[in-house]
Design a protein around this motif. Structure first.
Motif: not given
Length: 287
Positions: A51-61
């Motif tokens: 996979l060439d691209r990524v989106v990080l998502v802020q987790p609840s903790f």
């Protein structure tokens, strides 16, 4: 000759990074305590899956402390992020977050349990107000049961909305929640992530998910993206909120989740749209 899979420029649009917790401590009022899943592990997963691209998502903790995610993004050039912020944030902070690759704000309702609809509407509207500065999107994680009552709010927002994890519509849905999700997609203002299949079925490879995914994409092929939901955080009901004992990640085959995309969509052009074209437009990826 079969098309390359995943196609060049493919993006995982939903991952989390965790720790090391000695450097990035978790919020005290968290619902659970996960193990570490640091930047090096994320980078290895992306390489293994090509996979060439990524989106990080802020987790609840991590609540509104986005430091761990932002530091990870700095080590993964070209990555994008979805942050969590309080209702009021100085413009200079938003400017800095945009420069660092943030392209959306998350409102996580499902993890903590759905409360009053007025509170949900208030929190979503507050996030949208912040997003409007740069045309970011609001990302919501909500139970499928609130899609219908929230629909007027979502359609009236000044920015797009991205709905996490199939909108938590299950293959066993009687059609009401799915119908609402499809109507939202057809509006053109709403996006859906066909991610976290193990959140809507005991077995993420359940063939009953296939027609559900196809119906979602068919409703608006230009408004759907995919995410692995790596590192597959533990189920939240195994410990009391705030307990410090670490819970193991769910044993999910991440590469197998990616391989579901062509099985679900059965069309190379649609696969490329969901994995490459749509993420590029939504998150502003550049080569």
């Amino acid at each position: 000759m079969a098309a390359r899979f995943p196609p060049a420029g493919a993006a995982d649009c939903h991952v989390h990074v965790i720790g090391p917790k000695t450097r990035y401590p978790l919020a005290k009022d968290r619902r659970y305590t996960p193990m570490d899943a640091p930047t090096a592990d994320l980078a290895a997963m992306l390489k293994r899956l090509s996979l060439d691209r990524v989106v990080l998502v802020q987790p609840s903790f991590y609540a509104t402390d986005n430091t761990c995610m932002l530091d990870c993004m700095a080590e993964l050039p070209g990555s994008r992020g979805v942050a969590v912020l309080p209702a009021e944030v100085p413009g200079a902070e938003l400017d800095d977050l945009h420069r660092r690759g943030i392209r959306g704000l998350r409102v996580n309702i499902a993890t903590g349990g759905a409360g009053a609809l007025d509170v949900m509407r208030r929190d979503i509207a507050a996030a949208a107000t912040l997003c409007a500065r740069y045309g970011w999107h609001v990302q919501i994680f909500v139970p499928s049961s609130v899609l219908a009552p929230l629909a007027p709010t979502l359609l009236a927002l000044p920015v797009p909305t991205v709905i996490d994890h199939f909108g938590l519509v299950t293959p066993a849905d009687d059609g009401s929640a799915l119908g609402e999700l499809l109507r939202l997609l057809e509006s053109g203002k709403i996006w859906v992530k066909i991610s976290g299949a193990y959140r809507i079925a005991a077995d993420p490879f359940d063939p009953r998910i296939d027609p559900l995914a196809r119906r979602i994409v068919a409703a608006n092929p230009e408004r759907v993206v995919w995410g692995s939901d790596w590192p597959h955080t533990p189920k939240h009901d195994l410990r009391k909120p705030g307990e410090s004992d670490e819970l193991p990640f769910q044993d999910i085959d991440t590469k197998g989740l990616l391989a579901l995309v062509p099985r679900w969509l059965q069309d190379d052009a649609l696969v490329a749209r969901v994995l490459v074209t749509n993420p590029q437009r939504l998150y502003g990826f550049t080569d």
